[in-house]
Design an enzyme around this catalytic site. Sequence first.
Site, PDB file in Angstrom:
ATOM      1  N   ASP A  54       0.900  -1.155   0.000  1.00 21.19           N
ATOM      2  CA  ASP A  54       0.000   0.000   0.000  1.00 21.19           C
ATOM      3  C   ASP A  54       0.932   1.197   0.000  1.00 21.19           C
ATOM      4  OD1 ASP A  54      -1.467   2.237   0.741  1.00 21.19           O
ATOM      5  OD2 ASP A  54      -2.774   1.129   2.097  1.00 21.19           O
ATOM      6  N   ASN A  81       2.820   2.976 -10.557  1.00 20.14           N
ATOM      7  CA  ASN A  81       1.549   3.080 -11.284  1.00 20.14           C
ATOM      8  C   ASN A  81       0.365   3.416 -10.372  1.00 20.14           C
ATOM      9  OD1 ASN A  81      -0.539   2.162 -13.444  1.00 20.14           O
ATOM     10  ND2 ASN A  81      -0.890   0.775 -11.705  1.00 20.14           N
ATOM     11  N   SER A 132       2.298   9.369 -14.932  1.00 23.03           N
ATOM     12  CA  SER A 132       1.660  10.676 -14.813  1.00 23.03           C
ATOM     13  C   SER A 132       0.387  10.593 -15.638  1.00 23.03           C
ATOM     14  CB  SER A 132       2.618  11.756 -15.317  1.00 23.03           C
ATOM     15  OG  SER A 132       1.979  13.009 -15.386  1.00 23.03           O
ATOM     16  N   TYR A 146      -6.442  16.434  -8.791  1.00 22.02           N
ATOM     17  CA  TYR A 146      -5.814  15.341  -9.567  1.00 22.02           C
ATOM     18  C   TYR A 146      -4.732  15.934 -10.462  1.00 22.02           C
ATOM     19  CZ  TYR A 146      -5.399  11.261 -12.668  1.00 22.02           C
ATOM     20  OH  TYR A 146      -4.930  10.192 -13.399  1.00 22.02           O
ATOM     21  N   LYS A 150      -0.590  15.150 -10.439  1.00 26.50           N
ATOM     22  CA  LYS A 150       0.185  14.652 -11.586  1.00 26.50           C
ATOM     23  C   LYS A 150       1.246  15.669 -12.021  1.00 26.50           C
ATOM     24  CE  LYS A 150      -1.660  10.544 -12.078  1.00 26.50           C
ATOM     25  NZ  LYS A 150      -0.895   9.340 -11.709  1.00 26.50           N
TER      26      LYS A 150
HETATM   27  N1  NAP Z   1      -7.377   5.374 -16.881  1.00 22.76           N
HETATM   28  C1  NAP Z   1      -6.989   6.537 -17.351  1.00 22.76           C
HETATM   29  O1  NAP Z   1      -7.691   7.167 -18.170  1.00 22.76           O
HETATM   30  C2  NAP Z   1      -5.657   7.117 -16.923  1.00 22.76           C
HETATM   31  C3  NAP Z   1      -5.145   8.188 -17.667  1.00 22.76           C
HETATM   32  C4  NAP Z   1      -3.946   8.761 -17.286  1.00 22.76           C
HETATM   33  C5  NAP Z   1      -3.238   8.273 -16.197  1.00 22.76           C
HETATM   34  N2  NAP Z   1      -3.744   7.220 -15.491  1.00 22.76           N
HETATM   35  C6  NAP Z   1      -2.971   6.747 -14.329  1.00 22.76           C
HETATM   36  O2  NAP Z   1      -2.669   5.382 -14.489  1.00 22.76           O
HETATM   37  C7  NAP Z   1      -2.525   4.764 -13.211  1.00 22.76           C
HETATM   38  C8  NAP Z   1      -3.347   3.488 -13.162  1.00 22.76           C
HETATM   39  O3  NAP Z   1      -4.712   3.792 -13.337  1.00 22.76           O
HETATM   40  P1  NAP Z   1      -5.736   2.794 -14.086  1.00 22.76           P
HETATM   41  O4  NAP Z   1      -6.375   3.548 -15.165  1.00 22.76           O
HETATM   42  O5  NAP Z   1      -5.072   1.515 -14.386  1.00 22.76           O
HETATM   43  O6  NAP Z   1      -6.861   2.640 -12.961  1.00 22.76           O
HETATM   44  P2  NAP Z   1      -7.218   1.419 -12.015  1.00 22.76           P
HETATM   45  O7  NAP Z   1      -7.479   0.202 -12.822  1.00 22.76           O
HETATM   46  O8  NAP Z   1      -8.313   1.908 -11.137  1.00 22.76           O
HETATM   47  O9  NAP Z   1      -5.882   1.178 -11.194  1.00 22.76           O
HETATM   48  C9  NAP Z   1      -5.479   1.966 -10.124  1.00 22.76           C
HETATM   49  C10 NAP Z   1      -4.618   1.092  -9.257  1.00 22.76           C
HETATM   50  O10 NAP Z   1      -4.026   1.880  -8.216  1.00 22.76           O
HETATM   51  C11 NAP Z   1      -4.134   1.127  -7.039  1.00 22.76           C
HETATM   52  N3  NAP Z   1      -4.048   1.925  -5.830  1.00 22.76           N
HETATM   53  C12 NAP Z   1      -4.809   2.963  -5.435  1.00 22.76           C
HETATM   54  N4  NAP Z   1      -4.396   3.403  -4.231  1.00 22.76           N
HETATM   55  C13 NAP Z   1      -3.362   2.608  -3.860  1.00 22.76           C
HETATM   56  C14 NAP Z   1      -2.513   2.549  -2.738  1.00 22.76           C
HETATM   57  N5  NAP Z   1      -2.656   3.389  -1.698  1.00 22.76           N
HETATM   58  N6  NAP Z   1      -1.532   1.608  -2.696  1.00 22.76           N
HETATM   59  C15 NAP Z   1      -1.370   0.746  -3.721  1.00 22.76           C
HETATM   60  N7  NAP Z   1      -2.152   0.734  -4.807  1.00 22.76           N
HETATM   61  C16 NAP Z   1      -3.136   1.663  -4.869  1.00 22.76           C
HETATM   62  C17 NAP Z   1      -5.467   0.413  -7.136  1.00 22.76           C
HETATM   63  O11 NAP Z   1      -5.467  -0.661  -6.221  1.00 22.76           O
HETATM   64  P3  NAP Z   1      -6.762  -1.262  -5.487  1.00 22.76           P
HETATM   65  O12 NAP Z   1      -7.169  -2.443  -6.331  1.00 22.76           O
HETATM   66  O13 NAP Z   1      -6.284  -1.669  -4.140  1.00 22.76           O
HETATM   67  O14 NAP Z   1      -7.791  -0.179  -5.454  1.00 22.76           O
HETATM   68  C18 NAP Z   1      -5.419  -0.024  -8.585  1.00 22.76           C
HETATM   69  O15 NAP Z   1      -4.680  -1.208  -8.741  1.00 22.76           O
HETATM   70  C19 NAP Z   1      -2.938   5.817 -12.162  1.00 22.76           C
HETATM   71  O16 NAP Z   1      -1.771   6.414 -11.631  1.00 22.76           O
HETATM   72  C20 NAP Z   1      -3.713   6.830 -12.997  1.00 22.76           C
HETATM   73  O17 NAP Z   1      -3.658   8.119 -12.423  1.00 22.76           O
HETATM   74  C21 NAP Z   1      -4.941   6.633 -15.824  1.00 22.76           C
END
Ligand code: NAP
Length: 270
Positions: A54, A81, A132, A146, A150
Amino acid sequence: MPKTVLITGASSGIGKAAALHFADRGWQVAATMRDPDRADATLRRDGIRVLRIDVTDPASVQSGVQAAIDAFGAVDALVNNAGYGLMGPFEAISREQAARQFDTNVFGLMEVTRAILPHFRERRAGVIVNLSSVVGRLGIPLGALYNASKWAVEGFSEALRFELEPLGIRVKIIEPGPIRTDFFGRSMDIARDPDLPVYDAYADRMLAALKRSEHLMGSPPGKVARIVYRAATDGSPRLRYPAGGLAGPTLLLRRFLPDALFRWFLSRAR
Ligand SMILES: NC(=O)c1ccc[n+]([C@@H]2O[C@H](COP(=O)([O-])OP(=O)(O)OC[C@H]3O[C@@H](n4cnc5c(N)ncnc54)[C@H](OP(=O)(O)O)[C@@H]3O)[C@@H](O)[C@H]2O)c1
């Protein structure tokens, strides 16, 4: 000897896709997450070790990083990530919510980086890949917190690379556009304040536009996973990697369009 990557937030989305992508290419993977008991079945395979981290819990960060080193002998790349999006009108966001956003997206990422650095320094090698977003380079409606988190990741990474380069450690920034993960479902904290109805109509319109953009422009997480892999392995000094969801063209427009024109372009998203 196969290489090893440690990935945070590997329970879903981009983190899980990256874990599978590295494993498919013969890497050993420390797929870390808050609750390993809920690890996806696809991660239960040779070459992937599911471990608990975590990022907001320094003890779990230390023990998770050490467990990865002990399990595989060494770690070659770290993918920071884990993250989530706190969205909403700034006035509706409490100090606690704001702190939690930075605890995860910024201080959590720094904590994992701090934990791996002695190992990378000792080996005079290592790559740190930080997730990011395009919103680390441009402001979006309702994104004050947010966005700020970033932008902090961008500034941290851009500065850090100078002091780590002479030690053989590279820093990379991945900037995804909208990606079709469950980010909008499971990883969004939407701030509302019943005492501030003045923002309601605007917030409803903008949240709907954000969801639409994910629908219209969104790329699959595997696309980002491929770019994370490239960043970890290309051996180049390149810092930034736009990744899917029209991130490249959007950032080009941001760079070359006058501010007023870019604002008009974003406002069309309504
Ligand atoms: N999806 C988009 O459109 C997008 C665009 C740009 C950037 N991003 C970035 O990409 C990254 C991954 O996002 P995603 O789209 O793959 O969303 P996601 O599927 O919701 O994944 C987010 C992950 O972060 C984990 N997390 C949250 N808080 C945490 C903590 N305190 N310790 C450890 N793990 C934690 C979650 O774990 P749990 O299963 O425990 O909740 C989940 O595995 C993020 O940094 C996000 O800001 C996403």
